[in-house]
Write a protein that holds these residues in place. Structure first.
Motif, PDB file in Angstrom:
ATOM      1  N   ILE A  91       0.689  -1.089  -0.121  1.00 29.05           N
ATOM      2  CA  ILE A  91       0.078   0.086   0.009  1.00 29.05           C
ATOM      3  C   ILE A  91       0.895   1.053   0.027  1.00 29.05           C
ATOM      4  O   ILE A  91       1.661   1.387   0.815  1.00 29.05           O
ATOM      5  N   ALA A  92       0.412   2.206  -0.979  1.00 32.59           N
ATOM      6  CA  ALA A  92       1.270   3.407  -1.043  1.00 32.59           C
ATOM      7  C   ALA A  92       0.362   4.822  -0.972  1.00 32.59           C
ATOM      8  O   ALA A  92      -0.237   4.635  -1.811  1.00 32.59           O
ATOM      9  N   VAL A  93       0.428   5.409  -0.034  1.00 29.90           N
ATOM     10  CA  VAL A  93      -0.431   6.485   0.092  1.00 29.90           C
ATOM     11  C   VAL A  93       0.582   8.022   0.030  1.00 29.90           C
ATOM     12  O   VAL A  93       1.321   8.092   0.941  1.00 29.90           O
ATOM     13  N   SER A  94       0.489   8.687  -0.952  1.00 26.58           N
ATOM     14  CA  SER A  94       0.947   9.585  -1.148  1.00 26.58           C
ATOM     15  C   SER A  94       0.315  11.127  -0.550  1.00 26.58           C
ATOM     16  O   SER A  94      -0.962  11.336  -1.070  1.00 26.58           O
ATOM     17  N   ASN A  95       0.899  11.614   0.548  1.00 26.27           N
ATOM     18  CA  ASN A  95       0.132  12.333   1.522  1.00 26.27           C
ATOM     19  C   ASN A  95       0.835  13.827   1.548  1.00 26.27           C
ATOM     20  O   ASN A  95       0.497  14.490   2.511  1.00 26.27           O
ATOM     21  N   VAL A  96       1.990  14.191   0.896  1.00 28.76           N
ATOM     22  CA  VAL A  96       2.596  15.223   1.202  1.00 28.76           C
ATOM     23  C   VAL A  96       2.500  16.482  -0.115  1.00 28.76           C
ATOM     24  O   VAL A  96       2.096  16.098  -1.104  1.00 28.76           O
ATOM     25  N   SER A  97       2.043  17.581   0.599  1.00 30.06           N
ATOM     26  CA  SER A  97       1.914  18.755  -0.304  1.00 30.06           C
ATOM     27  C   SER A  97       2.252  20.206   0.424  1.00 30.06           C
ATOM     28  O   SER A  97       2.209  20.156   1.780  1.00 30.06           O
ATOM     29  N   VAL A  98       2.385  21.031  -0.496  1.00 31.30           N
ATOM     30  CA  VAL A  98       2.617  22.265   0.217  1.00 31.30           C
ATOM     31  C   VAL A  98       1.518  23.314  -0.397  1.00 31.30           C
ATOM     32  O   VAL A  98       1.011  22.961  -1.472  1.00 31.30           O
ATOM     33  N   ARG A  99       1.093  24.235   0.483  1.00 26.76           N
ATOM     34  CA  ARG A  99       0.016  25.173   0.041  1.00 26.76           C
ATOM     35  C   ARG A  99       0.549  26.525  -0.117  1.00 26.76           C
ATOM     36  O   ARG A  99       0.952  27.299   0.494  1.00 26.76           O
ATOM     37  N   GLU A 100       0.664  26.916  -1.436  1.00 27.47           N
ATOM     38  CA  GLU A 100       1.037  28.349  -1.940  1.00 27.47           C
ATOM     39  C   GLU A 100      -0.070  29.096  -2.218  1.00 27.47           C
ATOM     40  O   GLU A 100      -0.899  28.583  -3.162  1.00 27.47           O
ATOM     41  N   HIS A 101       0.054  30.332  -1.883  1.00 25.32           N
ATOM     42  CA  HIS A 101      -0.839  31.211  -2.339  1.00 25.32           C
ATOM     43  C   HIS A 101      -0.280  32.495  -3.080  1.00 25.32           C
ATOM     44  O   HIS A 101       0.474  33.385  -2.391  1.00 25.32           O
ATOM     45  N   THR A 102      -0.107  32.556  -4.471  1.00 27.45           N
ATOM     46  CA  THR A 102       0.690  33.360  -5.114  1.00 27.45           C
ATOM     47  C   THR A 102       0.016  34.017  -6.378  1.00 27.45           C
ATOM     48  O   THR A 102      -0.339  32.965  -7.174  1.00 27.45           O
ATOM     49  N   PRO A 103      -0.105  34.894  -6.709  1.00 32.44           N
ATOM     50  CA  PRO A 103      -0.809  35.615  -7.832  1.00 32.44           C
ATOM     51  C   PRO A 103      -0.005  34.883  -9.121  1.00 32.44           C
ATOM     52  O   PRO A 103       1.145  34.725  -9.079  1.00 32.44           O
ATOM     53  N   PHE A 104      -0.632  34.527 -10.183  1.00 32.24           N
ATOM     54  CA  PHE A 104      -0.268  33.871 -11.295  1.00 32.24           C
ATOM     55  C   PHE A 104       1.063  34.392 -11.835  1.00 32.24           C
ATOM     56  O   PHE A 104       2.146  33.841 -11.947  1.00 32.24           O
TER      57      PHE A 104
END
Length: 258
Positions: A91-104
């Protein structure tokens, strides 16, 4: 017929980002069901060992791995170490993320690459490393913890939105190619989950975007809990979920419907 209360007995699960919050809940739910677990994080060794100790107290084996999941070679090394210790990875669960808030127009090329590598490429690296083991056993479960942004995007999050949509597509591609080997691949898209991390993004209960306002707007009138996401993952790894593949399972209290 006897009912096995440890349906994942003999399985091994890798859960990235499992030192806290959703990843921790998923890893411990798997451990309750008898799976050996690999607890992964980027830097906090003490937090990883604490979760591993909780898993061992449930009667399974656990190992920790401080690995940057955006590093393909490091991910491969983690999977190789897990397979050597436990015999395979199921079983492989990919659960990593960063949350960026940046105008395009303010997103630099380096920012774009960094977010895609952490939020999307990491899922590819983990699946690529684990799939040979699953294929050999003719059983496996790939799960990407994603988000609703891929369906309902927000401004100033183009890189994150792209990654969320990408994890959906990646799960479908894996499902098509590896289904004949008894391997399923799915994405779980959480709504607002009551964690330290989500609280940082919706901090003020009185604010229009605060937890309390969002809770009252939901059909279920409550925020999600990390265990809600863990339960969804356990379902996808269960016999009952064995015919579910290439799907996006939305767990959001009805806040957003499709």
């Amino acid at each position: 017929m006897t009912h096995d209360n440890k349906p994942l007995r003999g399985r091994t699960a890798i859960v990235t980002g499992s030192g806290r919050n959703i990843g921790r809940a998923i890893a411990l739910d798997f451990a309750r069901q008898g799976a050996n677990v690999v607890i992964n994080g980027h830097s906090n060794a003490a937090a990883l060992e604490e979760v591993a100790a909780e898993a061992r107290a449930l009667g399974v084996e656990a190992m920790t791995a401080i690995v940057d999941v955006g590093d393909a070679a490091a991910v491969q090394g983690m999977v190789d170490a897990a397979a050597q210790r436990f015999g395979s990875v199921d079983i492989a669960v990919s659960n990593v993320s960063v949350r960026e808030h940046t105008p395009f127009l303010d997103i630099s090329v380096d920012d774009w690459q960094r977010v895609l590598n952490t939020n999307l490429s990491s899922a590819f690296y983990l699946a690529r490393a684990c799939l040979p083991h699953m294929k050999a056993k003719r059983w496996g479960r790939i799960i990407h913890i994603s988000g609703r942004d891929g369906f309902s995007p927000k401004a100033n999050r183009a890189h994150n939105v792209t990654c969320k949509a990408g994890t959906f597509a990646l799960a479908k591609a894996i499902a098509i190619e590896f289904g004949e080997f008894g391997i399923t691949a799915n994405a779980v898209a959480p709504g607002i989950i009551d964690t330290v991390r989500d609280a940082a993004h919706y901090p003020a209960a009185g604010d229009v975007n605060g937890f309390e306002a969002r809770r009252l707007a939901m059909p279920l009138r409550r925020l999600g809990d990390a265990n809600d996401i863990a339960g969804a993952c356990s379902y996808l790894c269960s016999t009952a979920g064995g015919y579910v593949t290439g799907q996006i399972l939305h767990v959001n209290g009805g806040e957003f419907m499709f």
